[in-house]
Scaffold this motif. Sequence first.
Motif, mmCIF file in Angstrom:
data_model
loop_
_atom_site.group_PDB
_atom_site.id
_atom_site.type_symbol
_atom_site.label_atom_id
_atom_site.label_comp_id
_atom_site.label_asym_id
_atom_site.label_seq_id
_atom_site.Cartn_x
_atom_site.Cartn_y
_atom_site.Cartn_z
ATOM 1 N N ASN A 74 8.725 10.802 0.406
ATOM 2 C CA ASN A 74 9.284 9.449 0.352
ATOM 3 C C ASN A 74 8.308 8.470 -0.292
ATOM 4 O O ASN A 74 8.711 7.577 -1.048
ATOM 5 N N ALA A 75 7.021 8.661 -0.001
ATOM 6 C CA ALA A 75 6.002 7.793 -0.606
ATOM 7 C C ALA A 75 5.894 8.051 -2.112
ATOM 8 O O ALA A 75 5.713 7.115 -2.897
ATOM 9 N N VAL A 76 6.019 9.305 -2.518
ATOM 10 C CA VAL A 76 5.965 9.652 -3.943
ATOM 11 C C VAL A 76 7.138 9.025 -4.684
ATOM 12 O O VAL A 76 6.980 8.470 -5.779
ATOM 13 N N HIS B 218 -3.206 -2.945 -4.871
ATOM 14 C CA HIS B 218 -4.575 -2.671 -5.302
ATOM 15 C C HIS B 218 -4.563 -1.617 -6.402
ATOM 16 O O HIS B 218 -3.899 -0.584 -6.284
ATOM 17 N N ASP B 219 -5.297 -1.892 -7.477
ATOM 18 C CA ASP B 219 -5.380 -0.949 -8.590
ATOM 19 C C ASP B 219 -3.973 -0.543 -9.039
ATOM 20 O O ASP B 219 -3.608 0.640 -8.992
ATOM 21 N N PRO B 220 -3.165 -1.498 -9.482
ATOM 22 C CA PRO B 220 -1.737 -1.248 -9.701
ATOM 23 C C PRO B 220 -1.419 -0.206 -10.758
ATOM 24 O O PRO B 220 -0.341 0.392 -10.719
ATOM 25 N N GLU B 221 -2.341 0.028 -11.715
ATOM 26 C CA GLU B 221 -2.059 1.025 -12.748
ATOM 27 C C GLU B 221 -2.146 2.449 -12.218
ATOM 28 O O GLU B 221 -1.634 3.381 -12.839
ATOM 29 N N TRP C 58 1.716 3.651 0.390
ATOM 30 C CA TRP C 58 2.899 3.405 1.216
ATOM 31 C C TRP C 58 2.759 4.010 2.613
ATOM 32 O O TRP C 58 3.603 3.768 3.481
ATOM 33 N N LEU C 59 1.690 4.789 2.822
ATOM 34 C CA LEU C 59 1.488 5.433 4.126
ATOM 35 C C LEU C 59 0.261 4.899 4.857
ATOM 36 O O LEU C 59 0.244 4.851 6.091
ATOM 37 N N MET D 19 3.906 -5.517 0.140
ATOM 38 C CA MET D 19 4.357 -4.581 -0.889
ATOM 39 C C MET D 19 5.875 -4.459 -0.889
ATOM 40 O O MET D 19 6.506 -4.436 -1.956
ATOM 41 N N GLU D 20 6.454 -4.383 0.284
ATOM 42 C CA GLU D 20 7.917 -4.283 0.379
ATOM 43 C C GLU D 20 8.566 -5.558 -0.171
ATOM 44 O O GLU D 20 9.610 -5.493 -0.833
ATOM 45 N N GLN D 21 7.944 -6.691 0.091
ATOM 46 C CA GLN D 21 8.468 -7.962 -0.412
ATOM 47 C C GLN D 21 8.415 -8.016 -1.932
ATOM 48 O O GLN D 21 9.265 -8.644 -2.573
#
Length: 519
Positions: free
Chosen positions: A377-379, A431-434, A441-442, A452-454
């Motif tokens: 789910n995180a992937v 953080h480190d978006p690239e 997410w975990l 992040m969800e927002q």
Amino acid sequence: MEIKTAHSILNTLASLPLPLAISSLLVIGIVSRLLYNRFRKDLRDIPGPTAAAYTGLWRLLDVRGGQAHKTHIKLHRKYGSLVRIGPNHVSVSDPREINHIYGPKSQYTKTGFYHPIQSVTWEGEVVPHLFTTVDSTFHRESKKLLTNAFSPTSLLAYEPAIDECVNLLLYKLEGLASEGKPVDIGSWMSYYTFDVMGQLSFSKMFGFLEKGCDVDGILETIEAILAYISQCGQIPEMHKFLLGNPLLSGGSMNQVVDFALKAVNEVAGRDIALRKGGKIGASDIESKGDMLTKWYAINQSGSKWMATKNLVTHLAANVYGGSDTTSIALRSLFYYLGKNMDKMQKLVKEIDDAAAAGKLSQPVTFKEANTHLPYLNAVIKEAMRVHPSAGLIYERFVPAGGDTICGRHIAGGTIVGINPWVTHYDPEVFHDPERFLPERWLDSTEEELKRMEQSFFNFSAGSRTCIGRHIAMIEMSKMVPELLRRFDMALTYPDREWETKNIWLVKQTGVICNITKRS
């Protein structure tokens, strides 16, 4: 003084030869318009590219370049939360404004980017569907009728039909793996998602997986539609002279209608001739619970919101918009797993461990994947975060009287919007978006996860949240673990970057994989 200047200009023009006078008037008119655009009240002090404030041609040229999503990220990092990207266009980056602009109580409305450009023509009438309509009443009433077919309960009841697509995909990939040749997994993701939509809409696959190719050239057609929308959408007033011209056939969008009608006719077993106002007999379609059956029942009840034109338009919208977005997410998933083999191995181990513990059926059910495969789910979430499907701002008109956005008053009628690429690549949120980092997410704190969800904007928000989002999640959650249980996958050219092009959706090519059957 201004009156005297105007009189002086008029006197000078009157003394010129007529052709020169007309040319001078045109130049004065154009210059005046450009200056008016640049110094519009409420927008004159909003930063952005200089040329963008004068003319929409800057935005059109940027979109034509196919990398507008990257441009928007750079502009917001340079100028801040508000960037003027056109004479009447402002891009917004602050995720706190998402609910303000798109939330259920928002008075902001869709622009000409959506209707009529993205609507279909039926018997000479331009007919909107749920995604394109600018009419709040039509949207509300239509959504009431459509929601049931897209609800998780309805979709899970149709899970065996999705399993048929998963199994056929695996069968086809097994044959390709035995040949030992590189596989364009990106194309097969399109075949899979389109056939799933065929199952859900008509209880019938379109034939992409079986034939292993673009059926009736519909994928190519939709790509041409998206390219037209992305560019003409920057100058929507030109649509009436182009594909919106009633003297023309409606162009590529009507090929999508024809494709949907072909599926209807094949299901009914005879030529229904809906184009000529024909009716679908109650005995023609077996009640299988698919969308055609459900919507046809509403049509037969006499609902004015599900007239024949609406029935066909909603089915065509499924074909047009229900598959590409999910295949984009799947291509992102396999590409970034291939670029980060440690993540791939971690996911495969999670799947294998859950299977060994007896927690997974074969094929995997959505409930099992959602319950026992948290890293999967995180992937999936990170794949959509790092490569959102849409690459332009979701345009909205500021309500009459104006409104305050990011602390600035913006005049009514101004077009504003948020590009999901901008919020997804905000370094203050991610953080480190690239980096492709599913662990975010975990392992994040509750407060970090909330932010992040927002900021996660892949499915839009509010009442206009993508109605097909549950389909996308079920498709991915079921197919990915099955594929990785059966095959070892690796990018054929791990050091080679894929190619992406923003044509409203950010399409990718170059996800080529070596596939080996696991023992």
